[in-house]
Design a protein around this motif. Sequence first.
Motif, short mmCIF file in Angstrom:
data_model
loop_
_atom_site.label_atom_id
_atom_site.label_comp_id
_atom_site.label_asym_id
_atom_site.label_seq_id
_atom_site.Cartn_x
_atom_site.Cartn_y
_atom_site.Cartn_z
N PHE A 118 0.84 -1.20 0.00
CA PHE A 118 0.00 0.00 0.00
C PHE A 118 0.87 1.25 0.00
CE2 PHE A 118 -2.75 3.19 2.01
CZ PHE A 118 -3.89 3.07 1.23
N GLU A 119 1.94 1.23 0.80
CA GLU A 119 2.84 2.37 0.87
C GLU A 119 3.60 2.57 -0.45
OE1 GLU A 119 5.23 1.52 4.25
OE2 GLU A 119 3.64 2.00 5.69
N SER A 120 3.66 1.51 -1.25
CA SER A 120 4.31 1.59 -2.56
C SER A 120 3.31 1.97 -3.65
CB SER A 120 4.97 0.25 -2.91
OG SER A 120 5.97 -0.07 -1.97
N SER A 123 -2.56 -0.63 -5.75
CA SER A 123 -4.00 -0.53 -5.50
C SER A 123 -4.49 -1.66 -4.60
CB SER A 123 -4.77 -0.58 -6.83
OG SER A 123 -4.67 -1.87 -7.42
N LYS A 124 -5.60 -1.42 -3.94
CA LYS A 124 -6.16 -2.44 -3.05
C LYS A 124 -6.52 -3.71 -3.82
CE LYS A 124 -8.03 0.36 0.72
NZ LYS A 124 -9.22 0.63 1.55
N ARG A 125 -7.00 -3.54 -5.03
CA ARG A 125 -7.38 -4.70 -5.83
C ARG A 125 -6.17 -5.58 -6.11
NH1 ARG A 125 -10.87 -3.41 -11.00
NH2 ARG A 125 -12.14 -2.58 -9.29
N GLN A 126 -5.05 -4.94 -6.47
CA GLN A 126 -3.83 -5.71 -6.74
C GLN A 126 -3.27 -6.31 -5.47
OE1 GLN A 126 -0.81 -3.75 -9.09
NE2 GLN A 126 -1.76 -4.51 -10.96
N ILE A 127 -3.39 -5.59 -4.36
CA ILE A 127 -2.91 -6.11 -3.08
C ILE A 127 -3.64 -7.40 -2.74
CG2 ILE A 127 -2.82 -5.70 -0.58
CD1 ILE A 127 -2.31 -2.75 -1.21
N TYR A 129 -4.98 -9.59 -4.78
CA TYR A 129 -4.51 -10.69 -5.62
C TYR A 129 -3.10 -11.12 -5.23
CZ TYR A 129 -8.61 -10.14 -8.57
OH TYR A 129 -9.90 -10.10 -9.02
N LYS A 130 -2.25 -10.18 -4.87
CA LYS A 130 -0.89 -10.52 -4.47
C LYS A 130 -0.89 -11.32 -3.17
CE LYS A 130 1.57 -6.73 -6.77
NZ LYS A 130 2.51 -7.59 -7.53
N LEU A 131 -1.80 -11.00 -2.27
CA LEU A 131 -1.91 -11.76 -1.02
C LEU A 131 -2.34 -13.20 -1.30
CD1 LEU A 131 -3.64 -9.15 1.34
CD2 LEU A 131 -1.33 -10.07 1.57
N THR A 132 -3.33 -13.37 -2.16
CA THR A 132 -3.79 -14.73 -2.47
C THR A 132 -2.71 -15.52 -3.20
OG1 THR A 132 -4.85 -13.97 -4.53
CG2 THR A 132 -6.22 -14.07 -2.54
N GLU A 133 -1.89 -14.84 -4.01
CA GLU A 133 -0.79 -15.51 -4.70
C GLU A 133 0.25 -16.02 -3.72
OE1 GLU A 133 0.67 -12.64 -7.44
OE2 GLU A 133 -0.94 -12.95 -8.90
N LYS A 134 0.37 -15.34 -2.59
CA LYS A 134 1.32 -15.75 -1.55
C LYS A 134 0.78 -16.90 -0.69
CE LYS A 134 4.83 -12.88 -2.01
NZ LYS A 134 6.22 -13.34 -2.19
N GLY A 135 -0.49 -17.26 -0.92
CA GLY A 135 -1.07 -18.35 -0.15
C GLY A 135 -2.03 -17.92 0.93
N ILE A 136 -2.30 -16.61 1.03
CA ILE A 136 -3.27 -16.11 2.00
C ILE A 136 -4.68 -16.45 1.50
CG2 ILE A 136 -4.21 -14.04 3.08
CD1 ILE A 136 -1.44 -14.78 4.08
N SER A 137 -5.54 -16.91 2.40
CA SER A 137 -6.90 -17.26 2.00
C SER A 137 -7.64 -16.03 1.49
CB SER A 137 -7.67 -17.85 3.19
OG SER A 137 -7.94 -16.85 4.16
N ARG A 138 -8.66 -16.24 0.66
CA ARG A 138 -9.42 -15.13 0.10
C ARG A 138 -10.10 -14.31 1.18
NH1 ARG A 138 -12.40 -17.78 -5.24
NH2 ARG A 138 -10.47 -18.28 -6.39
N LEU A 140 -9.17 -13.91 4.35
CA LEU A 140 -8.19 -13.11 5.09
C LEU A 140 -7.66 -11.99 4.22
CD1 LEU A 140 -6.48 -12.49 7.52
CD2 LEU A 140 -4.87 -14.28 6.83
N ALA A 141 -7.46 -12.26 2.94
CA ALA A 141 -6.97 -11.22 2.03
C ALA A 141 -7.98 -10.08 1.95
CB ALA A 141 -6.73 -11.81 0.64
N LYS A 142 -9.25 -10.43 1.84
CA LYS A 142 -10.30 -9.42 1.77
C LYS A 142 -10.36 -8.61 3.05
CE LYS A 142 -15.30 -8.90 1.10
NZ LYS A 142 -16.59 -9.62 0.92
N GLN A 143 -10.29 -9.29 4.19
CA GLN A 143 -10.33 -8.63 5.49
C GLN A 143 -9.14 -7.69 5.66
OE1 GLN A 143 -10.63 -11.37 8.83
NE2 GLN A 143 -9.51 -9.96 10.13
N THR A 144 -7.98 -8.13 5.22
CA THR A 144 -6.76 -7.32 5.35
C THR A 144 -6.85 -6.06 4.49
OG1 THR A 144 -5.44 -9.33 5.73
CG2 THR A 144 -4.26 -7.32 5.10
N VAL A 145 -7.30 -6.22 3.27
CA VAL A 145 -7.42 -5.08 2.34
C VAL A 145 -8.45 -4.08 2.86
CG1 VAL A 145 -8.19 -4.39 0.04
CG2 VAL A 145 -6.64 -6.34 0.31
N GLU A 146 -9.54 -4.58 3.41
CA GLU A 146 -10.58 -3.69 3.94
C GLU A 146 -10.07 -2.88 5.12
OE1 GLU A 146 -13.78 -6.35 4.81
OE2 GLU A 146 -14.59 -6.30 2.76
N GLY A 147 -9.03 -3.37 5.77
CA GLY A 147 -8.48 -2.66 6.92
C GLY A 147 -7.48 -1.58 6.55
N LEU A 148 -7.15 -1.48 5.28
CA LEU A 148 -6.20 -0.45 4.83
C LEU A 148 -6.89 0.91 4.75
CD1 LEU A 148 -4.43 -2.46 1.98
CD2 LEU A 148 -3.44 -1.82 4.20
#
Length: 208
Positions: A118-120, A123-127, A129-138, A140-148
Motif C-alpha cells: 500500500f505504501e508503494s 491498488s487495493k485490488r492488486q494487493i 490478488y498478491k496476497l492470495t498468490e502468496k497463499g493467503i486465504s481469500r 483473510l486477504a479481503k479482510q486485510t485489504v478492507e483494513g487499509l
Amino acid sequence: MIITDKKREKGHLYRLSFDTADDCLLDLTVCDGAFLKKGSEITPERLSELAEISDYERAKSRALWYLDRGAHTEKGLYEKLIKAKFKKTSSAKVISRLKELGLLDDNRYAEIYAERLFESNISKRQIYYKLTEKGISRDLAKQTVEGLPENEEAQIKNLIEKKYKNKIGDKENIKKVYAALVRKGFSFGGVKNVLKEYEEELNYYCED
C-alpha cells in the motif's frame, strides 16, 4: 533385519544398509538416539517409525532455515517443504508446530505485506490478488485489504508524480495514463478525479 553398514552422508544423515539388501537414510540425531550401529537388529516397523521421525525433524530444520531467510505464509512454506521432497504428513506437522510456536502467522504476514504494498502505491485490488498468490486465504486477504486506509486518490497522485508525470503532455497521453492506472486496479472514478486536475492544469497552460 541386521544393520550391515552405517555411513555418514551429507546433510546430517546416516545411510544404513541391511542384510536384506535394502538401505535407508536417517537423520543423524534420530539414528544416534536410537543407538543404531553396525550389527544392530531392528524390525521393519521400528525402522518405519524412525524414518517418519527423521523426515519430520529434517523438514522442521529446513523450515526454520527458510524462515530465517524471510517470512512465509503457511501455504507457501508447506509447498516449499513438499518441493524439497519431504513427506506431506511431516510437512503438515511442521507447519502445525510452527504455528503453535508463533513462528508462522498468516494474519501478521498479510498485514505487514499489505501495508508495504500500500505504501508503494499498489491498488487495493492488486494487493488482494498478491496476497492470495502468496497463499493467503481469500477471506483473510479481503479482510486485510478492507483494513487499509481509504486514500486511493492520494495513491494515484503519488504514482503519477513518480511514474507518469512526464507522459501527460496532451489529452491523448492522458487517456493512455488513465488506461494504465485502471489496469493497475484503481477505480475508474478515482483515476478520473485525479486526472481531471492534471487535464485542467494542462488546459490552463495551453490557453496561455
